[in-house]
Design an enzyme around this catalytic site. Structure first.
Site, short mmCIF file in Angstrom:
data_model
loop_
_atom_site.label_atom_id
_atom_site.label_comp_id
_atom_site.label_asym_id
_atom_site.label_seq_id
_atom_site.Cartn_x
_atom_site.Cartn_y
_atom_site.Cartn_z
N TRP A 161 -55.71 23.67 -1.82
CA TRP A 161 -56.10 22.26 -1.93
C TRP A 161 -56.70 21.70 -0.66
CZ3 TRP A 161 -53.55 20.05 1.98
CH2 TRP A 161 -52.36 20.66 2.39
N ASN A 162 -56.58 22.41 0.48
CA ASN A 162 -56.94 21.74 1.75
C ASN A 162 -58.45 21.63 1.97
OD1 ASN A 162 -57.12 24.48 2.28
ND2 ASN A 162 -56.18 24.34 4.31
N GLU A 216 -46.24 27.60 9.86
CA GLU A 216 -47.33 26.62 9.95
C GLU A 216 -46.76 25.22 9.75
OE1 GLU A 216 -49.50 28.48 6.45
OE2 GLU A 216 -51.19 27.89 7.69
N CYS A 248 -55.81 26.12 7.83
CA CYS A 248 -55.22 27.42 8.18
C CYS A 248 -55.56 27.82 9.61
CB CYS A 248 -55.73 28.48 7.21
SG CYS A 248 -57.52 28.50 7.11
N SER A 278 -51.27 30.67 0.84
CA SER A 278 -50.18 31.04 1.75
C SER A 278 -49.93 32.55 1.73
CB SER A 278 -48.91 30.30 1.35
OG SER A 278 -48.55 30.66 0.03
N PRO A 321 -58.49 26.78 -9.48
CA PRO A 321 -58.39 25.90 -8.30
C PRO A 321 -56.95 25.42 -8.12
CG PRO A 321 -59.24 24.65 -10.17
CD PRO A 321 -58.99 26.06 -10.67
N ALA A 322 -56.65 24.87 -6.95
CA ALA A 322 -55.31 24.32 -6.71
C ALA A 322 -55.05 23.18 -7.69
CB ALA A 322 -55.21 23.82 -5.28
N SER A 323 -53.84 23.08 -8.17
CA SER A 323 -53.50 22.03 -9.13
C SER A 323 -53.58 20.64 -8.50
CB SER A 323 -52.08 22.26 -9.68
OG SER A 323 -52.05 23.49 -10.36
N GLU A 381 -57.16 35.63 2.15
CA GLU A 381 -57.34 34.67 3.25
C GLU A 381 -56.06 33.85 3.31
OE1 GLU A 381 -59.89 34.48 5.24
OE2 GLU A 381 -61.39 35.69 4.22
N GLU A 437 -65.05 36.28 4.81
CA GLU A 437 -65.89 35.41 3.97
C GLU A 437 -67.00 34.81 4.82
OE1 GLU A 437 -62.98 32.74 2.00
OE2 GLU A 437 -63.26 34.03 0.26
#
Ligand code: NAP
Length: 488
Positions: free
Chosen positions: A164-165, A391, A297, A242, A189-191, A263, A468
């Site tokens: 999501w970030n 983190e 990250c 994560s 995708p992230a929820s 990643e 990437e």
């Protein structure tokens, strides 16, 4: 880059891009009774819903990707590149509104979100130029007679799972490379931030991407993740998220031996040597740490300052951080928005409490504001082991000191993670020595900003594998096939 004056009605324009649906093989499936509610982290109100797809619908997306693979792979590279260029044009034409959508669902300030849209789009442009340059090699055989032709071919249908970030950039960094190589994608995708991915998908279809080449599947992790990782039709998984989830997904992919790009998390060190330009070192720390409110990250998770300049550095850093403006992502001048959710706020509070308990001190900030907003914080002292292994993912800079270059390097490397690292020094020899000695995939020297389409992005150790962007990013989506010609 962010020189753009915010246009009026941004919230409404961002909200107008919301698709309350998933995209399966060219069909939009609307959110029904069993749906995921997506909220705005700034006011905690529901923005909209996306469906919790069932396993059968995910299987349909996978089957469509498998059916689309051969025709898409056989499409000339030039044509795939032209599609990517059209997609990039549409993203540019909609960049203000896409940025507003990111601000709505992720909470980052609009100007920063606009920077993310442009960064995301730079991957589409980058790979559009590469699609007609995927050449192979002619190799003389070791027997001295035969000729070996080595082709680079697309790996096949790809599953992509994103966090999501960076709701736009983490999506395009994968999709643009996959489409360039000739691979269809099923994206989860992230929820917390599905709407940006869905809006980008709508633009990709408008730009002429064949149906079946992209599905965006929303839903429960185990259902969607289980089908994507378990399917023998999916030949590769590209995951950003994560380390814990990455390990689990890699294990799930083992029975079907998928290619993997991972990643994962980081705990980046930032080293300030006594010969550094302190202004540059403060700006670098602020730029790196407070992007996305510290929820990246690569952001510095722990700062180490050489003893001789520690006092001066802390004074400048504290003043700079105390002046950062927190607030409504759409308000002028705001540099930090809310954290993504209550769990994120609790983690920041926990790291501050543990640092204070270990003898650390607060120099500025340290408090939760209303809702999910948090004061930008500088701390000094305590135990750096916490920040080597976990983190923070929030706006907290913990500062420690060191005496020698050897000590700095040892402490920088005292982590199972190896994504990014930063060092500030005006001594080129030291920059080379320390930069080469740090165990990380991405090193910034005298800068806190390293994310760029031309930079091979990825980690080592428990931060994962694969790269990437850059000239290397395409390799994750290609496999080598050879033809041996027996010549007479
Ligand atoms: P996360 O919890 O690992 O989730 C990432 C994605 O994986 C989300 O789409 C999530 O879905 C999905 N997911 C979680 N568990 C799953 C499962 N069992 N099966 C299938 N999918 C599953 O990470 P996050 O909190 O979104 O993102 C933050 C993390 O990403 C941090 O560790 C950060 O360092 C890392 N990150 C790394 C990079 C990089 O390039 N190395 C870039 C950005 C972020 P739901 O949203 O539905 O839970």
């Amino acid at each position: 880059m962010n020189d753009h004056a915010p246009p009026p009605d941004l919230r409404a324009k961002g909200a107008a891009l919301i698709h309350e649906a998933a995209l399966v093989a060219g069909t939009w499936i609307p959110a029904g009774g069993d749906a995921i509610a997506v909220d705005n982290p700034a006011d905690e109100r529901v923005l909209g819903r996306v469906p919790k797809l069932g396993g059968d619908e995910v299987d349909r997306a996978i089957a469509a990707a498998a059916a689309a693979f051969r025709p898409w792979a056989a499409t000339k590279g030039k044509a795939r590149g032209e599609f990517l260029a059209r997609w990039a044009e549409l993203v540019t034409a909609n960049e203000d509104d896409l940025a507003a959508l990111i601000s709505l669902e992720n909470g980052k300030p609009w100007k920063e979100a606009l920077g993310e849209v442009r960064y995301a789009n730079s991957f589409i442009s980058w790979f559009s130029g590469m699609a007609e340059r995927l050449d192979g090699k002619a190799i003389e055989s070791a027997n001295g007679g035969d000729l070996i032709l080595a082709f680079r071919e697309p790996v096949g249908p790809v599953a992509a799972i994103t966090p999501w970030n960076f709701p736009a950039a983490m999506v395009t960094r994968k999709l643009a490379a996959a489409f360039c190589a000739g691979c269809p994608v099923v994206l989860k995708p992230a929820s917390a931030t599905p709407f940006t991915a869905l809006a980008l998908a709508a633009l990709a279809l408008e730009a002429g991407l064949p149906e079946g080449c992209l599905s965006v599947v929303t839903g429960a992790q185990d259902v969607v993740g289980g089908r994507l990782t378990g399917s023998p039709l999916i030949r590769k998984l590209s995951f950003t998220g994560s380390t814990e989830v990455g390990r689990k997904l890699a294990a799930q992919c083992a029975p079907t031996l998928k290619r993997l790009s991972m990643e994962l998390g980081g705990a980046a060190p930032l080293l300030v040597f006594d010969d550094a330009d302190l202004e540059v070192a403060v700006e670098g720390a602020v730029a790196g740490k407070f992007r996305a409110g510290g929820q990246t990250c690569v952001c510095p998770n722990r700062v180490y300052v050489q003893a001789g300049v520690k006092g001066a550095y802390l004074e400048k850093l504290t003043a700079r951080v105390a002046a950062l403006k927190v607030g409504d992502p759409f308000a002028a001048g705001v540099e930090i928005g809310p954290l993504i959710d209550a769990k994120g706020v609790a983690k920041v509070e926990d790291h501050i409490a543990r640092t204070l308990a270990a003898g650390g001190r607060l120099l500025t900030g340290g408090q939760r504001l209303e809702g999910r907003f948090f004061q930008p914080t500088v701390m000094v002292g305590g135990d750096d082991a916490l920040f080597c292994h976990e983190e923070t993912f929030g706006p907290v800079v913990p500062v420690f000191s060191f005496d020698t270059e050897e000590e700095a390097l040892a402490r920088a490397n005292a982590s199972e993670f190896g994504l990014a690292a930063f060092l500030f020094t005006d001594d080129l020899n030291r920059a080379m020595r320390v930069g080469r000695g740090i165990e990380a995939g991405l090193i910034g020297v005298n800068t806190g900003l390293i994310s760029n389409a031309a930079n091979p992005f990825g980690g080592i150790k428990q931060s994962g594998y694969g790269r990437e962007g850059s000239v290397y990013g395409i390799d994750d989506y290609l496999q080598v096939k050879s033809l041996t010609l027996a010549l007479r």
